[in-house]
Design a protein around this motif. Structure first.
Motif, PDB file in Angstrom:
ATOM      1  N   ASP A 318       0.697  -1.170   0.147  1.00  0.00           N
ATOM      2  CA  ASP A 318      -0.176  -0.356   0.029  1.00  0.00           C
ATOM      3  C   ASP A 318       0.657   1.391  -0.022  1.00  0.00           C
ATOM      4  N   SER A 319       2.063   1.366   0.066  1.00  0.00           N
ATOM      5  CA  SER A 319       3.075   2.205  -0.314  1.00  0.00           C
ATOM      6  C   SER A 319       2.701   3.282  -0.915  1.00  0.00           C
ATOM      7  N   GLN A 320       3.513   4.276  -1.269  1.00  0.00           N
ATOM      8  CA  GLN A 320       3.149   5.721  -1.894  1.00  0.00           C
ATOM      9  C   GLN A 320       4.564   5.930  -2.634  1.00  0.00           C
ATOM     10  N   PRO A 321       4.236   6.451  -4.106  1.00  0.00           N
ATOM     11  CA  PRO A 321       5.092   7.044  -4.630  1.00  0.00           C
ATOM     12  C   PRO A 321       5.606   8.138  -3.855  1.00  0.00           C
ATOM     13  N   LEU A 322       6.996   8.699  -4.183  1.00  0.00           N
ATOM     14  CA  LEU A 322       7.559   9.667  -2.488  1.00  0.00           C
ATOM     15  C   LEU A 322       6.330  11.357  -3.413  1.00  0.00           C
ATOM     16  N   ILE A 323       5.837  10.927  -4.929  1.00  0.00           N
ATOM     17  CA  ILE A 323       5.310  13.026  -4.646  1.00  0.00           C
ATOM     18  C   ILE A 323       4.063  12.999  -4.749  1.00  0.00           C
ATOM     19  N   LEU A 324       3.224  11.630  -4.668  1.00  0.00           N
ATOM     20  CA  LEU A 324       2.149  11.487  -3.988  1.00  0.00           C
ATOM     21  C   LEU A 324       2.194  11.429  -2.199  1.00  0.00           C
ATOM     22  N   HIS A 325       3.172  10.926  -1.604  1.00  0.00           N
ATOM     23  CA  HIS A 325       3.062  11.221  -0.597  1.00  0.00           C
ATOM     24  C   HIS A 325       2.859  12.667   0.258  1.00  0.00           C
ATOM     25  N   HIS A 326       3.802  12.777  -0.347  1.00  0.00           N
ATOM     26  CA  HIS A 326       4.659  14.836  -0.264  1.00  0.00           C
ATOM     27  C   HIS A 326       3.099  15.589  -0.627  1.00  0.00           C
ATOM     28  N   LEU A 327       2.862  15.035  -1.626  1.00  0.00           N
ATOM     29  CA  LEU A 327       1.261  15.538  -2.076  1.00  0.00           C
ATOM     30  C   LEU A 327       0.342  15.349  -0.785  1.00  0.00           C
ATOM     31  N   PHE A 329       1.358  15.262   1.832  1.00  0.00           N
ATOM     32  CA  PHE A 329       1.927  15.450   3.407  1.00  0.00           C
ATOM     33  C   PHE A 329       0.883  17.104   3.152  1.00  0.00           C
ATOM     34  N   LEU A 330       1.174  17.745   1.894  1.00  0.00           N
ATOM     35  CA  LEU A 330       1.108  19.239   2.214  1.00  0.00           C
ATOM     36  C   LEU A 330      -0.374  19.013   1.941  1.00  0.00           C
ATOM     37  N   ARG A 331      -1.442  18.731   1.616  1.00  0.00           N
ATOM     38  CA  ARG A 331      -2.776  18.725   1.667  1.00  0.00           C
ATOM     39  C   ARG A 331      -3.371  19.867   2.598  1.00  0.00           C
ATOM     40  N   GLU A 332      -2.843  19.857   3.296  1.00  0.00           N
ATOM     41  CA  GLU A 332      -3.869  20.563   4.704  1.00  0.00           C
ATOM     42  C   GLU A 332      -3.705  22.227   4.497  1.00  0.00           C
ATOM     43  N   LYS A 333      -2.194  22.153   3.862  1.00  0.00           N
ATOM     44  CA  LYS A 333      -1.233  23.815   3.852  1.00  0.00           C
ATOM     45  C   LYS A 333      -1.652  23.889   2.260  1.00  0.00           C
ATOM     46  N   GLY A 338      -3.225  31.135   4.068  1.00  0.00           N
ATOM     47  CA  GLY A 338      -2.169  31.506   4.503  1.00  0.00           C
ATOM     48  C   GLY A 338      -0.499  30.736   4.035  1.00  0.00           C
ATOM     49  N   GLN A 339      -1.267  29.273   4.149  1.00  0.00           N
ATOM     50  CA  GLN A 339       0.077  29.065   4.373  1.00  0.00           C
ATOM     51  C   GLN A 339       0.403  28.426   3.027  1.00  0.00           C
ATOM     52  N   PHE A 340      -0.809  28.587   1.471  1.00  0.00           N
ATOM     53  CA  PHE A 340      -0.550  28.108   0.048  1.00  0.00           C
ATOM     54  C   PHE A 340       0.705  28.110  -0.823  1.00  0.00           C
ATOM     55  N   ARG A 341       1.550  28.983  -0.398  1.00  0.00           N
ATOM     56  CA  ARG A 341       2.505  29.765  -0.821  1.00  0.00           C
ATOM     57  C   ARG A 341       3.819  28.979  -0.438  1.00  0.00           C
ATOM     58  N   ASN A 342       4.032  28.535   0.734  1.00  0.00           N
ATOM     59  CA  ASN A 342       4.950  27.910   0.940  1.00  0.00           C
ATOM     60  C   ASN A 342       5.323  26.442   0.916  1.00  0.00           C
ATOM     61  N   ILE A 366      -1.056  17.327  -9.603  1.00  0.00           N
ATOM     62  CA  ILE A 366      -0.279  18.831  -9.563  1.00  0.00           C
ATOM     63  C   ILE A 366      -0.150  19.724  -9.940  1.00  0.00           C
ATOM     64  N   CYS A 367      -0.874  19.522 -11.495  1.00  0.00           N
ATOM     65  CA  CYS A 367      -1.362  21.075 -11.735  1.00  0.00           C
ATOM     66  C   CYS A 367      -2.340  21.438 -11.055  1.00  0.00           C
ATOM     67  N   ALA A 368      -3.796  20.439 -10.932  1.00  0.00           N
ATOM     68  CA  ALA A 368      -4.848  20.870 -10.049  1.00  0.00           C
ATOM     69  C   ALA A 368      -4.801  21.513  -8.849  1.00  0.00           C
ATOM     70  N   ILE A 369      -3.620  20.799  -8.030  1.00  0.00           N
ATOM     71  CA  ILE A 369      -3.648  21.496  -6.720  1.00  0.00           C
ATOM     72  C   ILE A 369      -2.782  23.268  -6.892  1.00  0.00           C
ATOM     73  N   LEU A 370      -1.957  22.843  -7.668  1.00  0.00           N
ATOM     74  CA  LEU A 370      -1.537  24.311  -8.002  1.00  0.00           C
ATOM     75  C   LEU A 370      -2.105  25.462  -8.786  1.00  0.00           C
ATOM     76  N   GLY A 371      -3.289  24.734 -10.217  1.00  0.00           N
ATOM     77  CA  GLY A 371      -3.823  25.984 -10.603  1.00  0.00           C
ATOM     78  C   GLY A 371      -3.507  26.714 -11.486  1.00  0.00           C
ATOM     79  N   VAL A 372      -2.007  25.618 -11.851  1.00  0.00           N
ATOM     80  CA  VAL A 372      -1.462  26.064 -13.498  1.00  0.00           C
ATOM     81  C   VAL A 372      -1.728  24.672 -14.020  1.00  0.00           C
ATOM     82  N   SER A 373      -1.296  25.010 -15.731  1.00  0.00           N
ATOM     83  CA  SER A 373      -1.605  24.440 -16.856  1.00  0.00           C
ATOM     84  C   SER A 373      -0.119  23.597 -16.917  1.00  0.00           C
TER      85      SER A 373
END
Length: 551
Positions: A318-327, A329-333, A338-342, A366-373
């Protein structure tokens, strides 16, 4: 075992009186030197030393004195390991054996992992080594003792279960000690020495390397007991980092045996951002990193004591690839304005370490979370990469943790911490850590967090605890940070003011005294604050209960 098809085979043959071998199973051959490098997972220098040792040949070197000294230190470490091992089996080791029994460790484990015990005595090991012909300088150089201000030495490890740390060749190069008797930090470790650099080693790698190669994966954990428990549970491919800062050297070491690394750190580990940066270092150096999450905040040792090996295999699956784990981890921020930029900065800086094909499978998320193309994401990553490329050549520093600091320094140069709020007592504690490196092996970050809280002083103290003085100076040079040095200077002035209270005390005793001074200062502050509230009739029930505690 043939280095080409990596199987034990009777058709693999080494020719007598020759430097060559041939495998009839795969019709390939080569020279013994290349074979040894491949099979043992050693670099050129290590292979040369190993073959010379087996042949009984002493290698010539321009630094013969240094090599001779290193050899002496290996001998000293072996003597210390034998002393610890013998003590564990002696009557005075009964307290350690009882502790080990509670931790479900057996006599076989003592032998298989070379465990030992350091008596709760100031000089048991030192006396043993001196009686064995070891000089005080060698004992100090091996990191087995600490020198006091009067010039005497005393044992570094006292009242602890001992975990020997071996290099990839199986030589004892350091020790970790878990406190089971007396006062002190829960864990302490050997300092770095001529034969030990923690960023270039991994606990149990010598035992795990064949399993890592066979299973095509490594399981990386944080603690000695975590690695031991995994080995006992059938996961012999497990190793432990010697500290939470993962390094390029460790990544290169692991990459000799496998291209996949599963990381299973404590879920409540402090400094998660730094831990994730370390994971990206592994992936940057060619390892596919997946992150294992253990439920209920347990560590691997706790989980396997309460569950079966198959349950841990489920966690691996059930382990996650690093990038998904990082996303994750940052989900709440990301959801907190006030924490989006960091959070965005953390994600992009780490992603910029990777090749684009490693990022591409996660582009949509990643693009959906950051709101970029996708094109905007690519441009952002390219801009960071170009910025690093321009910045890095200005200062070449081989220490791997400074290399990590270069990336941090660039992004943080315009957002330096405000150290002006640190009071002189807190500054004194930072100066104490700065001036007494031996304290850094006796304390851990949690003890500083408990004392200093989430303050600028805590950030500075933990940084000093994590890096040595040269490293910190380099980091501050990169960021243009002068406030930290100013705090240390202020702290040194305060230490001089109270020198009469600290003289003739050992570094750890100085720390205890400074801790008490800070606690007394905070108690006075709290009393004054409550009395001020009482004057204005704003004191709460909790305030009044707190006031009672001080009298």
């Amino acid at each position: 075992m043939c280095p080409f098809h990596r199987e034990d085979t009777p058709s693999f043959h080494v020719y007598p009186d020759s430097q060559n071998y041939y495998c009839f199973g795969c019709n390939r051959g080569g020279d013994i030197f290349t074979f040894t490098m491949e099979i043992e997972g050693l670099d050129f220098k290590q292979t040369l030393e190993l073959l010379a040792q087996r042949a009984g040949v002493e290698l010539e070197s321009e630094t013969r004195h240094e090599k001779s000294h290193a050899k002496d230190l290996y001998d000293v470490m072996n003597l210390a390991a034998k002393f610890f091992s013998d003590t564990l089996q002696n009557p005075e080791g009964n307290i350690a054996r009882e502790y080990a029994k509670r931790r479900l460790l057996t006599q076989d484990d003592f032998r298989n992992f070379s465990l030992g015990y350091s008596p709760n005595s100031w000089d048991s090991l030192t006396r043993f080594l001196k009686n064995s012909g070891v000089s005080e300088k060698q004992i100090l150089d091996a990191g087995l003792a600490i020198q006091n201000q009067s010039g005497g030495i005393y044992d570094r490890f006292r009242g602890r279960l001992i975990f020997p740390v071996k290099d990839i060749s199986g030589r004892v190069i350091a020790f970790g000690g878990r406190l089971i008797d007396g006062d002190g930090a829960k864990y302490i470790n050997s300092p770095e020495s001529q034969i030990y650099t923690k960023r270039r080693n991994l606990y149990l790698l010598n035992d795990a390397r064949n399993s890592i190669r066979k299973k095509s994966r490594a399981i990386l954990v944080e603690g000695y007991m975590d690695a031991l428990r995994l080995h006992k549970s059938g996961f012999q491919e497990s190793i432990a980092s010697l500290g939470t800062s993962l390094t390029p050297e460790q990544a290169e070491l692991l990459a000799r045996f496998s291209d996949t690394c599963y990381i299973c750190y404590d879920s409540d580990l402090a400094g998660q951002e730094a831990t994730i940066r370390g994971m990206y270092i592994l992936q940057e150096h060619g390892l596919a990193v997946r992150v294992i999450s253990i439920p209920e905040g347990k560590d691997p040792d706790e989980f396997l004591c309460a569950n079966e090996a198959k349950d841990f295999e489920t966690l691996i699956a059930d382990s996650q690839p690093l990038i998904l784990h990082h996303l994750e981890f940052l989900r709440e921020k990301f959801s907190t304005p006030g924490q989006f930029r960091n959070a965005e900065k953390s994600l992009l800086e780490n992603l910029s370490r990777l090749r684009y094909p490693e990022i591409e499978p996660y582009n949509t998320r990643i693009c959906a979370i950051l709101g970029v193309s996708p094109d905007e994401l690519h441009d952002k990553l390219r801009e960071i990469s170009h910025s690093k490329a321009k910045f890095t050549p200005e200062i070449q520093e081989q220490d791997s943790q400074i290399e990590v600091g270069k990336v941090e320094a660039e992004s943080e140069a315009q957002d330096l911490p405000d150290y002006s709020r640190i009071n002189k007592i807190e500054a004194g504690i930072c100066a104490l850590l700065w001036n007494f490196p031996e304290l850094r092996t006796s304390l851990d970050s949690q003890s500083l967090i408990d004392l200093l809280g989430e303050s600028e002083a805590c950030d500075l103290a933990v940084a000093i605890l994590t890096y040595d003085s040269a490293e910190m100076n380099q980091r501050w040079l990169l960021t243009g940070e002068v406030g930290a040095l100013s705090v240390i200077a202020q702290g040194e002035n305060f230490l001089r003011e109270i020198s009469s209270e600290l003289e003739n005390l050992e570094p750890l005793e100085k720390w205890q005294r400074m801790k008490k001074i800070l606690e007394e200062f905070r108690a006075i502050q709290r009393i004054q604050s409550i009395r001020e509230k009482m004057l204005h009739e704003r004191a709460s029930y909790i305030d009044m209960e707190d006031l009672k505690k001080f009298f």
